[in-house]
Design a protein around this motif. Structure first.
Motif, mmCIF file in Angstrom:
data_model
loop_
_atom_site.group_PDB
_atom_site.id
_atom_site.type_symbol
_atom_site.label_atom_id
_atom_site.label_comp_id
_atom_site.label_asym_id
_atom_site.label_seq_id
_atom_site.Cartn_x
_atom_site.Cartn_y
_atom_site.Cartn_z
ATOM 1 N N SER A 128 46.152 41.187 39.538
ATOM 2 C CA SER A 128 46.726 42.318 38.818
ATOM 3 C C SER A 128 47.571 41.781 37.662
ATOM 4 N N LEU A 129 48.168 42.678 36.909
ATOM 5 C CA LEU A 129 49.079 42.311 35.833
ATOM 6 C C LEU A 129 50.486 42.783 36.186
ATOM 7 N N ASP A 130 51.494 41.949 35.889
ATOM 8 C CA ASP A 130 52.863 42.386 36.121
ATOM 9 C C ASP A 130 53.364 43.181 34.909
ATOM 10 N N GLY A 131 54.632 43.553 34.929
ATOM 11 C CA GLY A 131 55.174 44.378 33.865
ATOM 12 C C GLY A 131 55.143 43.727 32.504
ATOM 13 N N ALA A 132 55.093 42.381 32.471
ATOM 14 C CA ALA A 132 55.036 41.651 31.206
ATOM 15 C C ALA A 132 53.612 41.327 30.793
ATOM 16 N N GLY A 133 52.637 41.806 31.568
ATOM 17 C CA GLY A 133 51.244 41.547 31.230
ATOM 18 C C GLY A 133 50.720 40.221 31.739
ATOM 19 N N LYS A 134 51.470 39.530 32.611
ATOM 20 C CA LYS A 134 51.016 38.272 33.173
ATOM 21 C C LYS A 134 50.171 38.526 34.418
ATOM 22 N N ARG A 135 49.190 37.646 34.613
ATOM 23 C CA ARG A 135 48.306 37.769 35.765
ATOM 24 C C ARG A 135 49.042 37.366 37.033
ATOM 25 N N VAL A 136 48.944 38.228 38.059
ATOM 26 C CA VAL A 136 49.614 37.997 39.334
ATOM 27 C C VAL A 136 48.583 38.048 40.450
ATOM 28 N N PHE A 137 48.559 37.008 41.283
ATOM 29 C CA PHE A 137 47.621 36.941 42.394
ATOM 30 C C PHE A 137 48.316 37.391 43.667
ATOM 31 N N THR A 138 47.651 38.251 44.434
ATOM 32 C CA THR A 138 48.187 38.717 45.712
ATOM 33 C C THR A 138 47.211 38.324 46.818
ATOM 34 N N TRP A 139 47.686 37.512 47.771
ATOM 35 C CA TRP A 139 46.829 37.061 48.854
ATOM 36 C C TRP A 139 46.752 38.105 49.961
ATOM 37 N N ASP A 140 45.592 38.160 50.604
ATOM 38 C CA ASP A 140 45.383 39.003 51.790
ATOM 39 C C ASP A 140 45.705 40.469 51.526
ATOM 40 N N PHE A 141 45.411 40.903 50.335
ATOM 41 C CA PHE A 141 45.518 42.317 49.979
ATOM 42 C C PHE A 141 44.412 42.625 48.981
#
Length: 417
Positions: free
Chosen positions: A88-101
């Motif tokens: 997903s993208l965080d509030g600043a537009g950076k890519r964020v990885f979420t495990w096991d979801f």
């Protein structure tokens, strides 16, 4: 039981309905399949001994009802650690990885939630705080390209946005809200590692692949005395015209062709084709594993890594025809949270429509169609789990309908699906 059983369509729903019909006592069973093998859309093409799967398909763990029933018919399964994640993208537009979801994680601290004002996907999205609602709307437009007010809210399930993780919120507050608020529990999710959930820690795949599974089903059905007729296509009008006393119809195929014979207008559908690309791969992380892309960027919305025919393969499911120069990089980026990927040769590509995103018009139309079929045929025309997305929900709905047909006076069975 002397009634005739006619099964038209040899996909998983039709196969399981045939097994259940036999268990309930029917014996005069015909299985009509328009292709030359069982499996329907779930049967993959095989290239040099490896299955070219069109997406991420697997079964529940040991003890799952569908798995246990298939095992009773001779199928064997291999259990694996069920690993998955999302980008997903965080509030600043950076890519964020979420495990096991497997759903979107949105940088939002607010836990405000409301009951959706209506049954559309737009209504469902509007129930969230604005940062989440805006993110979901952008993703859906990228993924579907449809008017979200015309799409039914249940499309959130195949879109994998049925639950959202508000990553900026405090986890204890989120867990407490889910426990006390029905709609918060429905619309919010917590990554498995944070929630302590163990329900989907493991899953299973058929040993030897899906081709072996469907061949096992064929042999078992033939042993039970089922008359399997390949390359046989029966139209709805023919099925209805030949509907005799003692017959029952279970239509588990695409219901669209049923509307006109019943004097109804065909509802508008969400028409969407997806493109799939299967590459050879080398990967130093877990396998199988899949990652969903909720950034609304690029072409690929899901990458799924699996093994087949002694090879490690990765399939990219794309919202449009992909740029093959950029696609390997997209796949590497999606799977980077689990390991380092090297893609090899492109082995297979394809494009096909998927009728898994129901419009509001389609859901209403299906309800009317069910009413008309019941008026004309009573319980002897069973509607075959058209709306549910999950395999278990489909199985339960068809089982219940078959039991009702079995207990009806002079019941027989003609299965279509």
């Amino acid at each position: 039981m002397n009634g005739r059983i006619r099964i038209v369509g040899g996909g998983l729903t039709g196969i399981m309905a045939a097994f259940e019909a036999h268990r309930l006592g029917w014996r005069n069973i015909e299985l009509h399949e328009r292709f030359d093998a069982l499996g329907g859309v779930a049967r993959p093409k095989v290239v040099n001994g490896a299955e070219m799967r069109d997406g991420c398909v697997y079964f529940g763990p040991e003890g799952d009802a569908l798995v246990e029933r298939l095992k009773a018919q001779g199928a064997t399964f291999e259990t694996f650690d069920n690993r998955f994640g999302s980008l997903s993208l965080d509030g600043a537009g950076k890519r964020v990885f979420t495990w096991d979801f497997g759903g979107p994680a949105v940088d939002c601290a607010s836990l405000r939630i409301a009951r959706p004002a209506g049954d559309s996907l737009a209504d469902r999205i509007a129930a969230y705080p604005s940062p989440i609602a805006e993110t979901l709307a952008e993703y859906c437009r990228w993924h579907l390209g449809a008017d979200l007010a015309a799409v039914h809210g249940e499309a959130a399930i195949p879109l994998a946005i049925n639950r959202v993780y508000p990553a900026g919120a405090e986890t204890p507050a989120l867990v407490a809200l889910k426990a006390s608020n029905e709609w918060a529990d429905e619309l919010y999710g917590v990554p498995r590692g944070l929630s302590g959930r163990t329900a989907n820690v493991t899953a299973s795949l058929p040993a030897g692949g899906f081709t072996a599974l469907f061949e096992t089903c064929r042999r078992s059905l033939e042993t039970l005395g089922v008359d399997i007729r390949f390359e046989s296509l029966i139209s709805p009008r023919q099925v209805m015209a030949e509907h005799a006393a003692g017959d029952t119809v279970v239509w588990a195929a695409n219901p669209t062709p049923l509307f006109k014979p019943m004097g109804l207008s065909t509802p508008s559908l969400v028409k969407k084709s997806f493109f799939t690309y299967v590459f050879e791969a080398q990967f130093d992380g877990p396998c199988p594993v899949y990652v969903q892309n909720f950034t609304a960027k690029g072409d690929c919305f899901r990458a799924y890594l699996y093994e087949s025919g002694g090879k490690t393969l990765v399939v990219a499911e794309c919202v449009r025809e992909a740029d093959l120069r950029a696609l390997p990089g997209e796949i590497r980026g999606l799977l980077s949270g689990f390991g380092s990927l090297k893609t090899g040769a492109l082995l297979h590509s394809g494009a096909q429509p998927r009728w898994i995103y129901h419009s509001r018009d389609a859901i209403a139309g299906l309800a009317t169609l069910r009413e008309k079929l019941t008026e004309r045929f009573g319980p002897s025309f069973v509607c075959g789990a058209w709306e549910p997305y999950g395999k278990s929900a489909k199985l339960a709905e068809v089982d219940a309908a078959l039991a009702m047909a079995r207990n009806a006076p002079a019941a027989g069975l003609a299965l279509v699906g």
